[in-house]
Design a protein around this motif. Structure first.
Motif, PDB file in Angstrom:
ATOM      1  N   THR A  13       0.857  -1.132   0.153  1.00 33.45           N
ATOM      2  CA  THR A  13      -0.099   0.011   0.030  1.00 33.45           C
ATOM      3  C   THR A  13       0.795   1.026  -0.004  1.00 33.45           C
TER       4      THR A  13
ATOM      5  N   LYS B 180      -7.988   3.947  -2.143  1.00 33.55           N
ATOM      6  CA  LYS B 180      -7.354   3.386  -3.393  1.00 33.55           C
ATOM      7  C   LYS B 180      -8.089   2.412  -4.042  1.00 33.55           C
TER       8      LYS B 180
ATOM      9  N   VAL C 242      -7.847  -1.636  -5.427  1.00 38.29           N
ATOM     10  CA  VAL C 242      -7.362  -2.724  -5.106  1.00 38.29           C
ATOM     11  C   VAL C 242      -7.267  -3.619  -6.263  1.00 38.29           C
TER      12      VAL C 242
ATOM     13  N   ALA D  28       1.573  -0.666  -6.948  1.00 35.36           N
ATOM     14  CA  ALA D  28       1.780   0.148  -5.725  1.00 35.36           C
ATOM     15  C   ALA D  28       2.606   1.326  -5.776  1.00 35.36           C
TER      16      ALA D  28
ATOM     17  N   ILE E 272      -3.428  -0.125  -4.511  1.00 36.50           N
ATOM     18  CA  ILE E 272      -3.123  -1.137  -3.531  1.00 36.50           C
ATOM     19  C   ILE E 272      -3.041  -2.798  -4.248  1.00 36.50           C
TER      20      ILE E 272
ATOM     21  N   PHE F  96      -6.098  -0.231   5.423  1.00 34.10           N
ATOM     22  CA  PHE F  96      -4.808   0.039   4.662  1.00 34.10           C
ATOM     23  C   PHE F  96      -4.963   1.050   3.516  1.00 34.10           C
TER      24      PHE F  96
ATOM     25  N   GLY G 288      -7.450   1.133   1.345  1.00 31.71           N
ATOM     26  CA  GLY G 288      -7.852   0.760   0.022  1.00 31.71           C
ATOM     27  C   GLY G 288      -9.534   0.829  -0.141  1.00 31.71           C
TER      28      GLY G 288
END
Length: 465
Positions: free
Chosen positions: A94, A101, A103, A126, A132, A179, A181
Motif C-alpha cells: 500500500t 485507493k 485494489v 503500488a 493497493i 490499509f 483501500g
C-alpha cells in the motif's frame, strides 16, 4: 516562535502517519515494513485451513503480528516437497493507509499445483500507480481440488481452493479500508491457472459482491471439471499411494501425498489434471449456460490470450512437436480424440494454442458480450527475438521485467491500459457484436478479432471417463 515551528511539526506528524507500520485488522494488529517508499505487509493470515476442509475465519491474536516476511507456500513439488498446509496468507502493498485507493488482487499461476503469491512484485502497481496490490496463496493440487464427496464432512474438498480465493476476498472486504483501500473497487487478476481459478468466481454465487472486476490472462472456465473426471484423478492418486479407502488420505503425510501427486502429473501434461469441480453448490456446471441465465452486468472483465500459447509447453514436453493420440490424451483426456493437428510445426502451434486457451477465451468473451456486459478482449502478439508470443510472455509487459524487453514502448502502453482498467476506466473499445479488441504487437492497434470456435469441443477442457 511557536507559529514557525507548527508547520514543520505538522509535516513531521503527517509523514509519521503516512508511514505508520501497524494496522488494526478484524483479527488483530499487524506490523509491516517500509520498502521503496511504501508499506508492505507480508504473510498476513486471511483464513485457517484444516486438511480437505473449507477455510474458516482465523482466530484473533492478542499481540501485534509481525508481517515482515513472506509466509509458507502451499504444499507442492519443486524438485522436492515444499510448503505447509497452513498456507492461507496474503501480501499487501500500500502507498499509504489514508484514502480509498483501488485494489488489485493477484492470483498466481502454476497449473493448479505450484506457485505462490510472493513470486509477483506488488511494487509494480503500488509504487507509482497508487493501487493497493495484494498477492495471495491458495491451496494447490490434492489439498485444494481433491474429490472427497463420498467422505462425510469433506464435501467441499474439490473446491476448497475456490473457497480460499473467496475467503481472501472476504478478508479484503472487511479489512482493506484500514490499509487505505476501497472495498468497492476490487479487481481480481490472474494468469494461466490463476486466470482459470479467478474465472470461476463468475459461476460461484458465494463470490457475488466481493469483487467488481476480473482480469483473465490466458485462462477461463474450461478448467471446471465434472465429478467423473475428479473421481478419476483421485483414483490415479490413490493407486499411486497404494490405498483403497479415501479416508486414508486424511492421515497420510504431506510428503507422501505430494510425492504421489508428482508421479501422477508426470510433468507438464498434468497441468490440466487438478481444478475446480462443478458441484452445483459452490461452482455451477456448464458455466456458459449458467452465465447466459445469470447475467453479470455489474462485473467488468478484461480477458485475452497470446498468439502462440502452446510453444512454451511444446518446449517442455517435446512430444507435442509430433503428437500422437496417446500424447493428446495425456494433455486433454478424452478430448484428445477431437484434436486434429497438422504435420507442420507452425500448424501444430496454432492448433494447440487454440485448443488450450484461445477457444475458451473467445467463448467466454462472446457469452459475456451477448449480455451487454462490460468486456474488453485482447490478443498479445509481440514477438520475442524472432519467436512468436507464447504463454506468459505478457507478464513482463504488465508487471515489469528484470530483463530488457523487445518493445519497451509496448510495456508502457500495456501497463497503462491495465492501470486504467483497474481504476474503472475503459482501456480501449468495448468488445461487443463488432468483435473489436486490442492487438498488442507490431503494430499495436484496435482491430476485429474473429476468434476461433470448434462446436464439437466441449466446455470442459479436460475430461476423463
Amino acid at each position: 516562535m511557536l507559529r514557525s515551528v507548527l508547520p514543520a511539526l505538522a509535516i513531521i506528524l503527517q509523514c509519521a502517519i503516512s508511514t505508520a507500520q501497524t494496522v488494526k485488522t478484524t483479527q488483530g494488529y499487524v506490523k509491516g515494513v517500509e520498502e521503496q517508499g511504501i508499506l508492505v505487509f507480508k504473510g498476513i493470515p486471511y483464513a485457517s485451513a484444516a486438511r480437505f476442509k473449507a477455510p474458516t475465519t482465523r482466530p484473533e491474536w492478542k499481540d501485534t503480528l509481525s508481517c515482515t516476511t513472506f509466509g509458507p507456500v502451499a504444499p507442492q513439488f519443486d524438485g522436492r516437497v515444499v510448503g505447509e498446509e497452513d498456507c492461507l496468507r496474503l501480501n499487501l502493498y500500500t502507498p499509504g493507509v489514508k484514502g480509498k485507493k483501488p485494489v488489485v488482487v493477484w492470483v498466481h499461476g502454476g497449473g493448479m499445483t505450484g506457485g505462490t503469491g510472493m513470486w509477483m512484485n506488488g511494487h509494480a502497481f503500488a509504487d507509482h500507480d497508487s493501487i493497493i496490490t495484494i498477492t495471495i496463496n491458495y491451496r494447490l493440487g490434492a489439498f485444494g481440488f481433491l474429490y472427497l464427496g463420498d467422505v462425510p464432512g469433506y464435501e467441499t474438498a474439490a473446491n476448497n481452493a475456490v473457497l480460499d480465493l473467496i475467503a481472501s476476498l472476504q478478508w479484503i472486504q472487511e479489512n482493506v479500508a484500514a490499509f487505505g483501500g476501497d472495498p468497492g473497487s476490487v479487481t481480481v487478476m490472474g494468469e494461466s491457472a490463476g486466470a482459470k481459478l479467478s474465472s470461476v468466481l463468475l459461476v460461484a454465487p458465494a463470490a457475488k459482491g466481493k469483487y467488481s472486476q476480473l482480469v483473465l490472462e490466458s485462462g477461463g472456465v474450461n478448467c471446471i471439471r465434472d465429478v467423473t473426471t475428479a473421481k478419476a484423478i483421485r483414483k490415479r492418486l490413490m493407486d499411486t499411494l497404494g490405498i483403497t479407502d479415501p479416508k486414508q488420505l486424511l492421515n497420510l503425510s504431506v510428503n507422501d501425498i505430494i510425492t504421489a501427486q508428482a508421479k501422477v502429473l508426470k510433468g507438464a501434461s498434468g497441468t490440466n489434471y487438478f481444478g475446480p469441480m462443478a458441484d452445483d453448490r459452490i461452482v455451477y456446471s456448464d458455466a456458459y449456460n449458467w452465465l447466459r441465465k445469470h447475467p453479470l452486468k455489474d462485473v467488468r472483465v478484461l480477458l485475452g490470450s497470446n498468439k502462440a500459447e502452446a510453444l512454451l509447453f511444446m518446449n517442455i514436453d517435446r512430444r507435442l512437436y509430433h503428437p500422437d493420440l496417446a500424447v493428446l490424451r495425456d494433455w486433454f483426456g478424452k478430448n484428445g480424440d477431437l484434436v486434429q493437428v497438422p504435420a507442420d510445426t507452425a500448424g501444430i502451434i496454432q492448433t494447440l494454442s487454440r485448443i488450450m486457451y484461445q477457444l475458451h477465451t473467445y467463448r467466454l468473451a462472446n457469452v459475456l458480450a451477448a449480455q451487454k456486459a462490460n468486456v474488453w478482449l485482447y490478443s498479445f502478439e509481440q514477438p520475442d527475438h524472432g519467436k512468436p508470443a507464447t504463454h506468459g510472455q505478457e507478464l513482463g509487459y504488465i508487471w515489469g521485467s528484470n530483463h530488457p524487453l523487445p518493445n519497451p514502448d509496448l510495456q508502457v502502453k500495456i501497463h497503462a491500459d491495465w492501470v486504467n482498467f483497474i481504476r474503472g476506466r475503459n482501456p480501449w473499445t468495448k468488445y461487443d457484436s463488432r468483435k473489436i479488441g486490442m492487438i498488442y504487437g507490431e503494430p499495436t492497434r484496435e482491430s476485429k478479432i474473429s476468434g476461433y470456435e470448434d462446436p464439437d469441443y466441449p466446455a470442459m477442457g479436460f475430461l476423463l471417463d
